[in-house]
Design a protein around this motif. Structure first.
Motif, PDB file in Angstrom:
ATOM      1  N   GLU A   1      23.778  12.023   9.131  1.00  0.00           N
ATOM      2  CA  GLU A   1      23.526  12.878   8.492  1.00  0.00           C
ATOM      3  C   GLU A   1      22.455  13.795   9.162  1.00  0.00           C
ATOM      4  N   GLY A   2      21.600  13.108   9.309  1.00  0.00           N
ATOM      5  CA  GLY A   2      20.231  13.892   9.521  1.00  0.00           C
ATOM      6  C   GLY A   2      18.886  13.047   9.121  1.00  0.00           C
ATOM      7  N   ILE A   3      18.387  14.355   8.352  1.00  0.00           N
ATOM      8  CA  ILE A   3      16.701  13.796   8.580  1.00  0.00           C
ATOM      9  C   ILE A   3      15.766  14.478   6.756  1.00  0.00           C
ATOM     10  N   PHE A   4      16.218  13.144   5.901  1.00  0.00           N
ATOM     11  CA  PHE A   4      16.413  13.856   4.389  1.00  0.00           C
ATOM     12  C   PHE A   4      14.824  13.409   4.173  1.00  0.00           C
ATOM     13  N   SER A   5      14.156  14.245   3.337  1.00  0.00           N
ATOM     14  CA  SER A   5      12.919  14.127   2.750  1.00  0.00           C
ATOM     15  C   SER A   5      12.707  13.663   0.864  1.00  0.00           C
ATOM     16  N   LEU A   6      12.627  12.741   0.533  1.00  0.00           N
ATOM     17  CA  LEU A   6      12.526  12.548  -0.994  1.00  0.00           C
ATOM     18  C   LEU A   6      11.097  12.313  -1.686  1.00  0.00           C
ATOM     19  N   GLU A   7      10.485  12.906  -2.587  1.00  0.00           N
ATOM     20  CA  GLU A   7       9.205  12.907  -3.119  1.00  0.00           C
ATOM     21  C   GLU A   7       9.010  11.811  -3.422  1.00  0.00           C
ATOM     22  N   ILE A   8       7.603  11.371  -2.617  1.00  0.00           N
ATOM     23  CA  ILE A   8       6.841   9.801  -2.548  1.00  0.00           C
ATOM     24  C   ILE A   8       7.386   9.473  -4.846  1.00  0.00           C
ATOM     25  N   ASP A   9       7.404  10.026  -6.129  1.00  0.00           N
ATOM     26  CA  ASP A   9       8.209   9.430  -7.035  1.00  0.00           C
ATOM     27  C   ASP A   9       9.379   8.850  -7.193  1.00  0.00           C
ATOM     28  N   GLU A  10      10.465   9.448  -6.251  1.00  0.00           N
ATOM     29  CA  GLU A  10      11.375   8.869  -5.781  1.00  0.00           C
ATOM     30  C   GLU A  10      12.207   7.963  -5.361  1.00  0.00           C
ATOM     31  N   GLU A  11      10.949   7.230  -4.561  1.00  0.00           N
ATOM     32  CA  GLU A  11      10.942   6.008  -3.743  1.00  0.00           C
ATOM     33  C   GLU A  11      10.474   4.876  -4.783  1.00  0.00           C
ATOM     34  N   SER A  12      11.220   3.974  -4.719  1.00  0.00           N
ATOM     35  CA  SER A  12      11.020   2.558  -4.909  1.00  0.00           C
ATOM     36  C   SER A  12       9.928   2.414  -5.090  1.00  0.00           C
ATOM     37  N   SER A  13       9.470   1.851  -6.108  1.00  0.00           N
ATOM     38  CA  SER A  13       8.216   0.715  -6.386  1.00  0.00           C
ATOM     39  C   SER A  13       7.477   0.279  -5.048  1.00  0.00           C
ATOM     40  N   GLY A  14       8.168  -0.968  -4.531  1.00  0.00           N
ATOM     41  CA  GLY A  14       8.286  -1.033  -3.009  1.00  0.00           C
ATOM     42  C   GLY A  14       7.543  -0.581  -2.321  1.00  0.00           C
ATOM     43  N   THR A  15       8.524   1.139  -1.683  1.00  0.00           N
ATOM     44  CA  THR A  15       8.167   1.657  -0.560  1.00  0.00           C
ATOM     45  C   THR A  15       6.654   2.066  -1.333  1.00  0.00           C
ATOM     46  N   ARG A  16       6.386   2.751  -2.723  1.00  0.00           N
ATOM     47  CA  ARG A  16       5.604   3.094  -3.000  1.00  0.00           C
ATOM     48  C   ARG A  16       4.220   2.428  -2.221  1.00  0.00           C
ATOM     49  N   THR A  17       4.442   1.440  -3.086  1.00  0.00           N
ATOM     50  CA  THR A  17       3.065   0.178  -3.163  1.00  0.00           C
ATOM     51  C   THR A  17       3.211  -0.171  -1.114  1.00  0.00           C
ATOM     52  N   TRP A  18       3.701   0.025  -0.669  1.00  0.00           N
ATOM     53  CA  TRP A  18       4.118  -0.437   0.823  1.00  0.00           C
ATOM     54  C   TRP A  18       2.936   0.816   1.843  1.00  0.00           C
ATOM     55  N   ILE A  19       3.576   1.994   0.569  1.00  0.00           N
ATOM     56  CA  ILE A  19       2.657   3.333   1.720  1.00  0.00           C
ATOM     57  C   ILE A  19       1.302   3.434   1.320  1.00  0.00           C
ATOM     58  N   GLY A  20       1.403   2.972  -0.236  1.00  0.00           N
ATOM     59  CA  GLY A  20      -0.330   2.947  -0.431  1.00  0.00           C
ATOM     60  C   GLY A  20      -1.337   1.658  -0.211  1.00  0.00           C
ATOM     61  N   LEU A  21      -1.200   0.503   0.743  1.00  0.00           N
ATOM     62  CA  LEU A  21      -1.782  -0.119   1.403  1.00  0.00           C
ATOM     63  C   LEU A  21      -1.869   0.210   2.490  1.00  0.00           C
ATOM     64  N   LEU A  22      -1.348   0.825   2.973  1.00  0.00           N
ATOM     65  CA  LEU A  22      -1.126   0.879   4.728  1.00  0.00           C
ATOM     66  C   LEU A  22      -2.632   1.633   5.245  1.00  0.00           C
ATOM     67  N   GLY A  23      -3.272   2.144   4.398  1.00  0.00           N
ATOM     68  CA  GLY A  23      -4.626   2.763   4.777  1.00  0.00           C
ATOM     69  C   GLY A  23      -5.757   1.727   4.554  1.00  0.00           C
ATOM     70  N   PRO A  24      -5.966   1.222   3.601  1.00  0.00           N
ATOM     71  CA  PRO A  24      -6.961   0.167   3.610  1.00  0.00           C
ATOM     72  C   PRO A  24      -6.628  -1.361   4.125  1.00  0.00           C
ATOM     73  N   VAL A  25      -5.236  -1.525   4.630  1.00  0.00           N
ATOM     74  CA  VAL A  25      -5.178  -3.337   5.477  1.00  0.00           C
ATOM     75  C   VAL A  25      -5.629  -1.977   7.244  1.00  0.00           C
ATOM     76  N   LEU A  26      -5.086  -1.091   7.045  1.00  0.00           N
ATOM     77  CA  LEU A  26      -5.634  -0.852   8.715  1.00  0.00           C
ATOM     78  C   LEU A  26      -6.579  -0.711   8.678  1.00  0.00           C
TER      79      LEU A  26
END
Length: 453
Positions: free
Chosen positions: A283-308
């Motif tokens: 139905e399109g593109i929708f946004s969620l606050e990061i606090d609404e995401e699963s803990s796994g999604t938040r963990t992965w996003i938080g790791l991206l900067g240090p990993v890269l």
């Protein structure tokens, strides 16, 4: 490392390869035949000291970066000695590291007690020879220097306090050679744990928002690739600066807390941005606050900067409990980024603690080899941690199923579950349930009954 948290006795973690595997992102050690590993994993039961091994590296980094600039001149050394003994303060703590910085191999270490730095030493290696840069001791607190260290040595010595490291003072005074080693501790040794999620998120977002210069495409594009690679249903990130009023209110709260408790509350960082995660649906593109995401999604996003950043700069990344909130396939893939010579061309290293035994199996996408696996066990008598490698055992990488052998207890480092305790618990629960049932009042009326506890 000696006498840090549960590491009461000397323990050593080595990333020197004992076997050669051309498909691994190994790097040579200058002036030696040794090669270093891209990945090392630490396994062990809960409370066995896995995190303390990584925390010893973190504390060493903290001492280098903070002993001169931030430690109270009269406050001694804020160390973490083994405390399950009658006199914890009587035993010093020692930290030592052998590392390669800008093509030069260094051996750096220090010994501290609750009051001061007892010993500090720094050597470098050239043409296979170990050469002294400086050494200080409790008996000779003014460092003695090797002829290979030039610069404002005496001026730096005059600023040296009993509870500060000479390396920290030298870096603050702009010493070129010692400053390079200091910068390695600051930028070349990175840490990721649950306690610093906000700072990791801020760092990732800062990288993601870079628009100026040639670095924009080299940073943002791979961040987006890693974000989509995880198959989390994430399309992009939407980022806005926190409103100024929110920032001011956060700072007022922190200041009030520090004033109320005398500075004993530590706040490493606060969210600087409002982060939303974009998802594409039918139905399109929708946004969620990061606090609404699963803990796994938040963990992965938080790791991206240090990993890269680690992959691009060839630095060391320490991750505590890599598998805590990531699916095994995703943890496996992250390890693979460091293990592969294609995605890790600059020799970055990943050191992590985990319970994820599937990384040891033949079905893993990134199968760890025997020289990359370490274990921790806690002594049942004195609660001290022992760190030991899988290479202590006779193992054949190709033929042995390391996952199966580990889970069957062949290497130790598994929790001991006391079946007698479980049986007693079952008896007590059954007895309590029987007594509760005996105390019920049952009334029958028209074939219906109701129990009243």
């Amino acid at each position: 490392m000696t006498n840090h948290a549960s590491l009461r006795y000397e323990q050593q973690l080595s990333l020197i390869a004992s076997d050669e595997h051309p498909d691994r992102a190994e790097r040579g050690v200058p002036d030696t035949r040794h090669r270093v590993l891209p990945v090392a994993a630490i396994y062990g039961p809960n409370a066995s000291g896995k995190s303390n091994v990584l925390n010893a590296l973190v504390w060493m980094r903290y001492a280098v970066l903070s002993s001169f600039r931030r430690w109270d001149p009269d406050g001694g050394v804020p160390r973490r000695p083994f405390t399950l003994c009658t006199d914890p303060g009587a035993f010093p703590s020692t930290y030592e590291m052998d590392c390669v910085v800008e093509g030069t191999r260094y051996e750096f270490g220090f010994t501290v007690d609750d009051r001061q730095v007892l010993r500090e030493w720094l050597y470098y290696f050239h043409d296979g020879h170990r050469r002294k840069l400086y050494v200080r001791s409790e008996e000779n607190p003014v460092p003695s220097f090797g002829r290979w260290l030039t610069g404002r040595r005496k001026v730096i010595s005059e600023l040296l306090r009993p509870n500060s490291l000479y390396l920290s003072v030298a870096a603050a005074q702009g010493h070129d050679r010692l400053g390079a080693l200091y910068r390695w501790f600051r930028n070349g040794l990175r840490v990721a744990s649950d306690s610093d999620f906000v700072s990791r998120l801020n760092y990732t977002v800062d990288l993601y928002r870079r628009q100026e210069g040639s670095s924009a495409s080299s940073v943002r594009a791979p961040l987006l690739e890693l974000l989509r690679f995880a198959d989390l249903g994430v399309r992009d990130l939407r980022i806005q600066e926190q409103e100024e009023g929110v920032k001011e209110e956060q700072q007022r709260i922190v200041t009030a807390l520090r004033e109320a408790v005398g500075g004993h509350v530590r706040v490493d960082s606060l969210p600087r941005h409002q982060v939303q995660v974009e998802h594409r649906t039918a139905e399109g593109i929708f946004s969620l606050e990061i606090d609404e995401e699963s803990s796994g999604t938040r963990t992965w996003i938080g790791l991206l900067g240090p990993v890269l950043t680690s992959l691009q700069q060839g630095s060391v990344l320490c991750v505590d409990e890599l598998d805590a909130r990531l699916h095994p396939y995703l943890a496996d893939a992250l390890v693979g980024l460091f293990q592969s010579a294609e995605t890790n061309p600059y020799g970055a290293q990943l050191v992590f603690s985990t319970h994820e035994a599937s990384l040891l199996g033949h079905n893993a996408r990134t199968e760890l080899k025997r020289d990359q696996i370490w274990f921790t066990e806690k002594d049942t008598e004195d609660s001290t941690t022992r760190l030991f490698p899988l290479t202590d055992f006779r193992v054949r990488d190709v033929h042995d199923n390391l996952e199966k052998r580990y889970l069957s207890g062949r290497y130790g480092a598994l929790p001991f579950l006391d079946e007698d305790v479980l049986r007693h618990l079952t008896e007590e629960v059954s007895a309590a349930g029987g007594a509760r049932g005996a105390g019920k009042t049952t009334e029958s009326s028209g074939g219906n009954s109701s129990g009243v506890p």
